[in-house]
Scaffold this active site. Structure first.
Site, short mmCIF file in Angstrom:
data_model
loop_
_atom_site.label_atom_id
_atom_site.label_comp_id
_atom_site.label_asym_id
_atom_site.label_seq_id
_atom_site.Cartn_x
_atom_site.Cartn_y
_atom_site.Cartn_z
CB THR A 81 -33.88 16.81 27.58
OG1 THR A 81 -33.55 17.85 26.60
CG2 THR A 81 -33.17 16.90 29.23
CB SER A 99 -34.88 13.04 20.20
OG SER A 99 -36.23 13.24 20.67
CB CYS A 134 -33.46 25.10 24.46
SG CYS A 134 -33.26 24.41 23.71
#
Lengths: 464, 90
Positions: A135, A262, A388
């Site tokens: 992110t 990530s 999310c």
């Protein structure tokens, strides 16, 4: 209660021994206070007890659920933890300390990790920036590039199926006066290259398209997109959080200028990511975070040595294991799809059948509500879309973007298969899914209609 | 150090034995699967330096497994659904 005690004590003392009353009252008050503080300490202790209660440790009576949500996060590889442990226990130095041995040994470890990450994607170690996760990478890449080149270029191209953090960054940039094009995707989830070519303008500073989609697992034609961007002289950013370590990635072959990685999607630790930023031709970004100028000034803040070491180890392992893992995972995925589709009718696979990462199987079961299926499959940890948005009941915007009708978008389930998933788990999941879909369909009036041969789309519902 | 057939087989047995002690189902099954796969892959090696290298890696892996089994079992959880099922069947 304390007041009550006090008055009680006072009356008693007043009756029997008025002279000593003051002294003994103090004594009583002290006692009361002692009891009170003690009980408060006790409640505080119970309040801050470990969130992993005994109930969690024992798990449900029929066993802990199976984990099939590898897109949300992956369990850490024990080999990665083994490499990280020394930096949690012995080598605690700040990698940016240049004046003592503690700093040097940590710096050496971070630099080795940087090499390992760079090695996996064919980059130069100097082009790797450690961040807190994908992110943050996406934010630095999208906002950073757009803001740095904003005087001359004010246009950004992205797709409708991007991860929320890219879409939200773009939304923020729109508020700052940038122009953003959200490319639609075809029904297989892939973008149309001609449309991309048309969308790129003279003032386009960045094209941001994810490599592997987190919900439907489609693999965009990154090499072709990279070639188009290079030809049209715009920077190309790709969010490869779901792709790095699982499919071969080469930033030079694919003409990628910025890439987000990530840690916890490739069996590494949570809380770390890496951003690839090309040096030749040089890509400049405006940093979001101000500070000590670590990581070439793009991301200030102390690099967490143990996490960086973990990411490096995970990348090295991924390079070594990629072939074995991908064969194993695609075998499992094929077994899951075959078993479910051969036992159930009206199952739709979302996403392209060829350009696809097998670890992410997204199926829609006609006439079954996805959330109720998730509830029924309580002994398998699954999700209907990205983690999310798993708190809301809204159908996934990714499925809507590929043109899935409302009912199919509502009935989708994502099966995430990873390195540590076993054949028995897949078999069990498939069996349970078949059993519960059949059960739920038997209850459904819509399913009766479908079985009678009525096309649900032709029905005119009068009331809502 | 000489790598004979005996030392390699004993390494294999040790790896399998230690991996079986893992309480976490997924790690245990992965370790067993992966050890068997690696030995299968390399069983036709003839180059002594390569054999030596693989043997050394195997030993490192063994030490790592012993450490990680200890750590993993300190924070062990209850068994998974399918483990329970198997025990019920038996």
């Amino acid at each position: 209660m304390i007041l009550g005690n006090m008055t009680c004590a006072m009356t008693k003392i007043n009756i029997f021994c008025p002279q000593k009353c003051l002294v003994s009252i103090f004594g009583h008050i002290k006692e009361c206070r002692w009891i009170r503080t003690n009980s408060r300490q006790l409640t505080e202790i119970t309040e801050y007890d470990s969130p992993i209660t005994d109930e969690y440790k024992r798990g449900p009576a029929d066993g802990r659920p199976l984990y099939l949500d590898a897109q949300a996060t992956t369990p850490m590889d024990p080999r990665v933890l083994d490499k990280m442990m020394p930096y949690f226990t012995s080598y605690h130095g700040n990698p940016h300390s240049r004046t003592h041995m503690y700093g040097w040994e940590s710096e050496a470890a971070v630099e080795q990790a940087r090499n390992q990450v760079a090695d996996l994607i064919g980059a130069d170690p100097k082009e790797i920036i450690f961040t807190s996760g994908a992110t943050e990478c996406n934010n630095i890449a999208v906002k950073g590039v757009a803001r740095f080149y904003k005087i001359k270029k004010k246009h950004i191209v992205t797709t409708q199926t991007e991860h929320k953090c890219v879409l939200d960054s773009c939304r923020a940039l729109q508020a700052e006066g940038f122009d953003v094009t959200y490319l639609p995707v075809q029904s297989n989830g892939l973008i149309d290259l001609n449309q991309l070519e048309e969308a790129i303008r003279a003032d386009t500073s960045l094209v941001s398209i994810m490599t592997v989609n987190n919900e439907i697992g489609v693999k965009q034609p990154i090499e072709e997109i990279g070639a188009i961007c290079r030809r049209r002289k715009t920077f190309f950013h790709t969010d490869a959080a779901q792709a790095v370590g699982k499919i071969p990635m080469d930033v030079n072959k694919m003409n990628i200028d910025l890439m987000s990685i990530s840690g916890h999607k490739l069996y590494g630790p949570k809380g770390i990511g890496a951003l690839y930023v090309r040096r030749r031709p040089r890509v400049r970004v405006e940093p979001i975070q101000s500070g000590g100028g670590q990581e070439r000034g793009m991301r200030s803040g102390t690099v967490p040595t143990p996490l960086a070491v973990g990411l490096g180890a995970a990348c090295e392992l991924a390079k070594y294991e990629m072939e074995y893992d991908s064969k194993y995972i695609s075998d499992l995925a094929n077994h899951l799809i075959d078993k479910i589709t051969s036992n159930l009718a009206h199952v739709v696979r979302n996403g392209d059948a060829v350009a696809w990462y097998p670890g992410c199987v997204n199926l829609s079961f006609g006439c079954v509500e996805g959330e109720s299926l998730l509830m029924a499959l309580k002994d398998v940890a699954l999700s209907s879309g990205s983690a999310c948005t798993s708190a809301s009941l809204e159908p996934s915007y990714v499925l809507r973007a590929i043109g899935a009708s409302e009912d199919l978008a509502h009935s989708s389930i994502r099966f995430g298969i990873g390195r540590f998933t076993t054949f028995n788990e897949i078999d069990y999941t498939a069996e349970r899914t078949i059993q519960h879909v059949k059960r739920l369909r038997e209850m459904s009036p819509l399913w009766e209609m479908v079985e009678d041969g009525i096309d649900l789309k032709t029905i005119k519902w009068t009331q809502h | 150090m000489a790598c004979t057939r005996e030392t390699i087989l004993s390494l294999y047995r040790n790896l399998i034995r230690e991996s079986k002690k893992w309480s976490a189902y997924n790690y245990r099954m992965y370790a067993l699967r992966k050890i068997r796969h690696e030995f299968q892959q390399n069983k036709l090696l003839t180059d002594p330096t390569k054999i030596e290298e693989c043997y050394r890696q195997g030993h490192e892996a063994l030490e790592m497994i012993i450490r990680q089994v200890t750590i993993g079992n300190l924070y062990g959880t209850g068994p998974l659904v399918i483990e329970k099922q198997k025990t019920n069947v038996q």
